[in-house]
Design an enzyme around this catalytic site. Structure first.
Site, PDB file in Angstrom:
ATOM      1  N   CYS A   1       8.103  32.860  29.535  1.00  0.00           N
ATOM      2  CA  CYS A   1       6.857  33.281  28.914  1.00  0.00           C
ATOM      3  C   CYS A   1       5.876  32.112  28.879  1.00  0.00           C
ATOM      4  CB  CYS A   1       7.123  33.789  27.499  1.00  0.00           C
ATOM      5  SG  CYS A   1       5.647  34.400  26.656  1.00  0.00           S
TER       6      CYS A   1
ATOM      7  N   ASP B   1       4.030  31.266  26.527  1.00  0.00           N
ATOM      8  CA  ASP B   1       3.878  30.779  25.152  1.00  0.00           C
ATOM      9  C   ASP B   1       4.057  29.260  25.105  1.00  0.00           C
ATOM     10  OD1 ASP B   1       4.491  30.123  22.327  1.00  0.00           O
ATOM     11  OD2 ASP B   1       4.448  32.290  22.065  1.00  0.00           O
TER      12      ASP B   1
ATOM     13  N   ARG C   1       4.942  27.416  22.840  1.00  0.00           N
ATOM     14  CA  ARG C   1       6.065  26.952  22.014  1.00  0.00           C
ATOM     15  C   ARG C   1       7.403  27.032  22.729  1.00  0.00           C
ATOM     16  NH1 ARG C   1       5.098  31.257  17.469  1.00  0.00           N
ATOM     17  NH2 ARG C   1       4.874  32.446  19.414  1.00  0.00           N
TER      18      ARG C   1
ATOM     19  N   HIS D   1      11.639  35.144  24.521  1.00  0.00           N
ATOM     20  CA  HIS D   1      11.814  34.429  23.252  1.00  0.00           C
ATOM     21  C   HIS D   1      11.432  35.322  22.080  1.00  0.00           C
ATOM     22  CE1 HIS D   1       7.477  33.558  22.362  1.00  0.00           C
ATOM     23  NE2 HIS D   1       7.377  33.670  23.679  1.00  0.00           N
TER      24      HIS D   1
ATOM     25  N   CYS E   1       7.686  36.554  20.360  1.00  0.00           N
ATOM     26  CA  CYS E   1       6.768  36.573  21.508  1.00  0.00           C
ATOM     27  C   CYS E   1       5.478  37.312  21.144  1.00  0.00           C
ATOM     28  CB  CYS E   1       7.445  37.245  22.692  1.00  0.00           C
ATOM     29  SG  CYS E   1       6.403  37.371  24.153  1.00  0.00           S
TER      30      CYS E   1
END
Length: 736
Positions: free
Chosen positions: A574, A576, A578, A630, A633
């Site tokens: 992803c 993202d 993080r 994750h 998400c």
């Protein structure tokens, strides 16, 4: 599903516990014999190490028992105290001291040992196992099974013992050993995969017993010698076992020698335990981390009880721990089961145990030793650079020629020397470039600038010639020692006299008197000092630290990296911020080929992803493809919540389709967070199916190209990666 649940690990733990028991039994007896203690005291310690310490420990794979590294200390202590019962009081007190060490959180000492020393310790133990078992393998059993010292009591050493073997060969033992080794080697091949539930160690022991009986029908030269078998004192039952127990002499509690020996045992046993625990954790396929303070308390309780009922000191032991790992143990029940087997079999079937040939056990231990010291370990350490390889090799040699504790301390000392040497050089990084205004020399200071850096600072400044521009980049620096401040100040004075342009940037307020803000070296946005620009500049500072760290390990790191890539993994993750794939997996540059998008989608109509997949599979020949989602998400949450539009809304439509497909299952989950987590997992599962359905993957599988596909989920709340163990039951296109 929890793959480490008791019912899922029971069979593997029984199997591995049995193998550990077979290895531990002669070691317990041999270590007691080498220590000058009663023979059964080693077995008592093994039982306590398995059942008591195994139950209390936080380690899932470590095994505790009598340690070869303590034999010299134990033997000398018994002689000093002139009474085994008085020695038992020292063992009890040592256990109490260990409990206190655990309570005050002294376990963190184990974290200060560098990985190259720990790996060296593992390799050395593997080599020692092989060398020490060679005489037993061929029927020369002059030394006890648990004697791992280099300089032996009979004035021989590890190497001379092997030389003596040449004139003492026993045909029967050699036959049993060769058969046992052949079985253990075959047991690790795919052809024997179906019988892996039956431990190879048990098979070789049973065959060893049967072959030794059969050899009795052969000429005398083929018979095993009487000392070539396990030797357990015969006991008639539990009551007879109780009669051999010895108890501490509490009247000697005021004896200073008792306390001195207790402190010595507590210190050495604790250090050996912490080293062994870290080593076993490195071998753990699950990469679990043992709570070290809890381990000291568990060891302390074990030694207290051991001293109370007649046992010798115990520690976590690498040989048994490594055997446990190699035998396929999953949880601590394996260690507990091995302790139960020691108790039950020594009482009930000592006669049968005494039929086990040492040659069979030698084969098991040699195989364990080989797995601890594979050639790949040495080549990997060599590739890591001389800073890692030299302390590693010295640790190996030192442990072989002395003992575990001395060898580790020698390796640690060498590592510290390398750290100090590198601190004077590599923690400060310098470059030289040409600009329109002439040469520009740049010095990037490390986070801590201490007296160790003085030589490098002086060397750098002494090489600065008049007319040169110097940029001292201190954006990473948090502390500068006074000696180094004086060198910087002296250089500023010289620079003013010799027309050297100096710029010092990034220093903290209390060093601001050094900064030369009026002297400028051209770089973009130089006068922009707002907060966002500072964050932007941090990226460059971190980059310089990255460069310095890599060159610290290997001066040729970037030239090797630029030569090409052959990553074993493709990860679709992803976008993202993080969930950085390289950081959370600890991968190095060159190890992961990646493609990231919102909600880690595998859409066959997406030319971006398909081109990445094709290049990874066909050009790079990756062996593993991973789809990694994750929990938490934002893309998954936005898809369910709605309210998006445009291209993003079209992209998230794929996630909404997954939700509709599994609507009944998801809406049956009352907790919104758990519902979200389940949708994340279902999304990964669906992407795995899409991936396997692509022509790229299908063609690779048709060609026989090795390609493993996995589904992972990363948990933002605790940083853990989870393998979903996805078994794709959806029909795939047929390979033609």
């Amino acid at each position: 599903m929890n793959t480490l649940a008791f019912k899922n690990t029971f069979r593997a733990n029984l199997s591995s516990g049995l193998v550990v028991f077979l290895v531990a039994l002669p070691l317990c007896l041999g270590i007691a014999l080498a220590s000058g203690a009663p023979l059964l005291s080693g077995v008592i310690t093994g039982i306590i190490g398995g059942i008591i310490v195994g139950s209390l420990s936080g380690s899932q794979l470590a095994v505790s028992g009598p340690a070869a590294g303590l034999t010299t200390i134990v033997a000398a202590a018994i002689i000093t105290l002139q009474s085994y019962e008085t020695f038992l009081l020292s063992v009890m007190l040592a256990g109490a001291i260990q409990i206190v060490l655990g309570v005050v959180k002294a376990g963190k000492v184990g974290l200060f040992f560098p990985s190259n020393v720990i790996k060296g310790m593992l390799a050395a133990i593997g080599i020692i196992l092989i060398l020490k078992q060679i005489p037993h393998a061929f029927g020369y059993d002059a030394d006890a099974e648990g004697d791992f010292t280099f300089l032996q009591a009979d004035q021989n050493n590890t190497f001379s013992e092997i030389i003596h073997l040449l004139s003492k060969l026993n045909i029967g033992a050699s036959v049993i050993f060769l058969i046992s080794m052949a079985i253990l080697i075959l047991w690790d091949t795919p052809a024997f995969k179906k019988v892996k539930s039956l431990p190879g160690g048990l098979v070789v022991v049973i065959l060893g017993v049967l072959v030794s009986i059969g050899l009795n029908a052969m000429p005398d030269a083929w018979h095993l010698r009487t000392n070539s078998f396990v030797k357990i004192p015969a006991l008639s039952g539990l009551s007879d076992f109780a009669t051999v127990l010895k108890f501490p002499n509490f009247s000697q509690v005021g004896n200073p020698d008792v306390w001195t020996i207790a402190l010595t045992i507590a210190f050495v046993a604790s250090l050996e335990t912490l080293l062994s625990i870290e080593a076993v954790d490195k071998l753990d396929p699950q990469k679990r981390s043992t709570p070290l303070n809890r381990e000291l308390i568990a060891q302390g309780v074990g030694n207290t009880i051991s001293g109370l009922i007649g046992g010798i000191p115990l520690t976590a032991v690498i040989v048994r721990g490594a055997t446990n790992v190699n035998a396929g143990a999953k949880t601590k029940f394996s260690a507990i089961f091995h302790g139960i087997l020691l108790l039950v079999t020594v009482i009930l079937i000592p006669g049968i145990l005494n039929m086990i040939p040492l040659a069979s056990l030698a084969a098991v231990l040699i195989m364990v030793g080989y797995k601890l010291t594979k050639v790949k370990l040495f080549t990997d350490m060599y590739k890591a650079g001389w800073n890692q390889f030299t302390p590693f090799v010295i640790t190996v040699v030192a442990i072989i020629l002395t003992d575990l504790l001395k060898g580790v301390l020698i390796g640690m000392a060498v590592s510290i020397v390398f750290i100090l040497v590198n601190a004077t050089k590599d923690l400060i990084f310098s470059t030289e470039t040409d600009s329109a205004k002439g040469k520009v020399k740049r010095l990037v200071l490390s986070e801590q600038v201490t007296f160790l850096n003085k030589a490098h600072l002086n060397e750098f400044f002494n090489n600065v010639t008049p007319g040169t521009s110097v940029w001292i980049d201190a954006s990473q620096t948090r502390y500068i020692e006074q000696d180094c401040l004086e060198i910087l100040q002296d250089f500023k004075v010289r620079a003013a006299e010799q027309r050297i342009s100096v710029t010092i940037t990034g220093l903290k307020d209390h060093y601001s008197f050094l900064e030369a803000k009026s002297e400028v070296i051209a770089h973009d946005h130089e006068h922009d000092h707002d907060h966002s620009h500072q964050n932007y500049q941090d990226l460059f500072a971190n980059n310089r630290k990255f460069i310095a760290d890599k060159l610290h390990l290997d001066i040729n790191y970037f030239s090797k990296l630029s030569a090409g890539q052959s990553p074993p993994y493709l990860i679709v993750g992803c976008s993202d911020s993080r969930a950085p794939l390289e950081m959370i997996t600890g991968a190095q540059p060159g190890e992961i080929f990646s493609q990231r998008n919102i909600a880690n989608q595998v859409i066959p109509s997406d030319p971006n992803l398909m081109s990445v997949l094709q290049y990874a599979v066909e050009a790079l020949k990756v062996k593993h493809i991973i789809v990694c989602g994750h929990y938490g998400c934002g893309g998954i949450k936005a898809a369910v919540a709605g309210g998006t539009n445009g291209t993003l809304d079209q992209w998230l439509g794929h996630v909404r389709e997954i939700y509709r497909t599994h609507k009944d299952e998801l809406e049956a989950i009352a907790d919104p967070e758990m519902q979200h987590r389940r949708l994340v997992e279902l999304n990964v599962e669906e992407q795995i199916h899409h991936l396997k359905s692509t022509a790229i993957v299908q063609d690779a599988l048709k060609r026989g190209q090795p390609l493993n596909i996995y589904g992972w989920v990363y948990d933002l709340t605790d940083g853990m990666l989870h393998d979903l163990q996805i078994q794709d039951t959806k029909p795939q296109p047929e390979l033609v």
